[in-house]
Design a protein around this motif. Structure first.
Motif, short mmCIF file in Angstrom:
data_model
loop_
_atom_site.label_atom_id
_atom_site.label_comp_id
_atom_site.label_asym_id
_atom_site.label_seq_id
_atom_site.Cartn_x
_atom_site.Cartn_y
_atom_site.Cartn_z
N LYS A 94 8.75 -32.72 -15.39
CA LYS A 94 7.75 -33.56 -16.03
C LYS A 94 6.43 -33.37 -15.31
O LYS A 94 6.39 -33.08 -14.13
CB LYS A 94 8.17 -35.03 -15.94
N LEU A 95 5.37 -33.57 -16.04
CA LEU A 95 4.04 -33.47 -15.44
C LEU A 95 3.77 -34.71 -14.60
O LEU A 95 4.15 -35.82 -14.97
CB LEU A 95 2.98 -33.32 -16.51
N LEU A 96 3.11 -34.51 -13.50
CA LEU A 96 2.68 -35.60 -12.64
C LEU A 96 1.62 -36.40 -13.39
O LEU A 96 0.74 -35.82 -14.02
CB LEU A 96 2.12 -35.01 -11.36
N PRO A 97 1.69 -37.73 -13.38
CA PRO A 97 0.66 -38.53 -14.06
C PRO A 97 -0.74 -38.15 -13.57
O PRO A 97 -0.93 -37.81 -12.40
CB PRO A 97 1.02 -39.97 -13.69
N ALA A 98 -1.70 -38.25 -14.44
CA ALA A 98 -3.07 -37.80 -14.16
C ALA A 98 -3.67 -38.49 -12.94
O ALA A 98 -4.35 -37.84 -12.13
CB ALA A 98 -3.96 -38.02 -15.39
N THR A 99 -3.44 -39.79 -12.78
CA THR A 99 -4.03 -40.50 -11.62
C THR A 99 -3.45 -39.99 -10.31
O THR A 99 -4.16 -39.87 -9.31
CB THR A 99 -3.79 -42.02 -11.72
N ILE A 100 -2.16 -39.68 -10.31
CA ILE A 100 -1.50 -39.17 -9.10
C ILE A 100 -1.96 -37.74 -8.82
O ILE A 100 -2.28 -37.39 -7.69
CB ILE A 100 0.03 -39.24 -9.22
N ALA A 101 -2.00 -36.92 -9.87
CA ALA A 101 -2.45 -35.53 -9.72
C ALA A 101 -3.88 -35.49 -9.19
O ALA A 101 -4.21 -34.66 -8.33
CB ALA A 101 -2.34 -34.80 -11.04
N ALA A 102 -4.73 -36.39 -9.68
CA ALA A 102 -6.12 -36.43 -9.20
C ALA A 102 -6.17 -36.81 -7.72
O ALA A 102 -6.95 -36.24 -6.95
CB ALA A 102 -6.93 -37.43 -10.03
N GLY A 103 -5.32 -37.75 -7.31
CA GLY A 103 -5.26 -38.13 -5.90
C GLY A 103 -4.79 -36.99 -5.02
O GLY A 103 -5.35 -36.76 -3.94
N VAL A 104 -3.79 -36.26 -5.47
CA VAL A 104 -3.28 -35.12 -4.70
C VAL A 104 -4.35 -34.04 -4.60
O VAL A 104 -4.60 -33.49 -3.52
CB VAL A 104 -1.98 -34.55 -5.33
N ASN A 105 -5.00 -33.74 -5.71
CA ASN A 105 -6.04 -32.71 -5.73
C ASN A 105 -7.24 -33.09 -4.86
O ASN A 105 -7.86 -32.23 -4.24
CB ASN A 105 -6.49 -32.40 -7.14
N LYS A 113 -7.11 -35.11 -2.14
CA LYS A 113 -6.68 -35.10 -0.74
C LYS A 113 -6.33 -33.69 -0.27
O LYS A 113 -6.60 -33.32 0.87
CB LYS A 113 -5.46 -36.03 -0.59
N TYR A 114 -5.70 -32.90 -1.14
CA TYR A 114 -5.24 -31.56 -0.79
C TYR A 114 -5.70 -30.54 -1.83
O TYR A 114 -4.91 -30.04 -2.61
CB TYR A 114 -3.71 -31.54 -0.68
N PRO A 115 -7.00 -30.21 -1.83
CA PRO A 115 -7.46 -29.23 -2.82
C PRO A 115 -6.79 -27.88 -2.57
O PRO A 115 -6.67 -27.43 -1.44
CB PRO A 115 -8.97 -29.16 -2.57
N GLY A 116 -6.32 -27.28 -3.63
CA GLY A 116 -5.67 -25.97 -3.52
C GLY A 116 -4.19 -26.02 -3.18
O GLY A 116 -3.52 -24.99 -3.15
N ILE A 135 5.86 -36.50 -3.25
CA ILE A 135 5.44 -35.21 -3.80
C ILE A 135 5.59 -34.13 -2.73
O ILE A 135 5.03 -34.26 -1.63
CB ILE A 135 3.98 -35.29 -4.29
N LYS A 136 6.33 -33.09 -3.06
CA LYS A 136 6.49 -31.96 -2.15
C LYS A 136 5.40 -30.95 -2.47
O LYS A 136 5.26 -30.53 -3.63
CB LYS A 136 7.86 -31.32 -2.31
N ILE A 137 4.64 -30.57 -1.44
CA ILE A 137 3.54 -29.63 -1.63
C ILE A 137 3.59 -28.54 -0.55
O ILE A 137 4.25 -28.71 0.48
CB ILE A 137 2.16 -30.32 -1.58
N THR A 138 2.90 -27.46 -0.82
CA THR A 138 2.60 -26.48 0.21
C THR A 138 1.08 -26.40 0.30
O THR A 138 0.40 -26.24 -0.71
CB THR A 138 3.19 -25.08 -0.09
N ALA A 139 0.59 -26.58 1.50
CA ALA A 139 -0.84 -26.54 1.75
C ALA A 139 -1.08 -25.81 3.06
O ALA A 139 -0.41 -26.10 4.06
CB ALA A 139 -1.41 -27.96 1.83
#
Length: 155
Positions: A21-32, A34-37, A52-56
């Motif tokens: 499922k796609l991450l909700p827009a408000t959460i995706a905006a927060g992740v982007n 805080k962690y651009p790229g 949220i599991k990320i690689t940064a």
């Protein structure tokens, strides 16, 4: 034309049922913000929070956000003790747990608390007759940047 459309339709249907499922827009905006790229590897909702599991920057991290997109904390996995600051290594060596095995190391950051390091350790040297760590004790130690234990959970 039908020979081309049917396989494409099959592929589209297969991808639509993968469960992602796609991450909700408000959460995706927060992740982007805080962690651009950063690349999102997966996510789930745990106790009304987004995990949220990320690689940064070539590191694996788990970050937590509230339902309104506010950053709550991030746990960055450190692969080896050599990745710890010298003060934290010194603090662990003099903590009374130096002979315990380190299972996992994380750098934990949050907006409300100073940076800290979590060591997941155990004394898995006490085996039963089946060579299973039946008598193992597990402890989580939290150190500040200066190598001082600020929190301990477990045995």
């Amino acid at each position: 034309m039908k020979k081309i459309l049917l396989p494409l339709l099959g592929i589209a249907l297969a991808f639509s049922f993968t469960g992602k499922k796609l991450l909700p827009a408000t959460i995706a905006a927060g992740v982007n913000a805080k962690y651009p790229g950063a690349k999102i590897k997966g996510w789930e909702i745990v106790n009304d929070r987004y995990k949220i599991k990320i690689t940064a920057d070539r590191s694996k991290e788990v970050t937590w956000f509230s339902t309104d997109g506010k950053w709550l904390r991030t746990e960055k996995h450190l692969g080896l003790t050599k990745d710890l600051p010298a003060a934290v290594k010194h603090g662990f060596r003099h903590s009374g747990y130096a002979d315990w095995k380190i299972d996992d190391i994380s750098e934990v950051s949050s907006p409300d608390e100073p940076l800290r390091y979590r060591l997941d350790i155990d004394n898995g040297t006490q085996l039963d007759s089946w060579h299973y760590d039946a008598f193992k004790k597990e402890v989580l130690l939290y150190f500040d940047r200066n190598g001082v234990i600020i929190k301990k959970t477990g045995a």
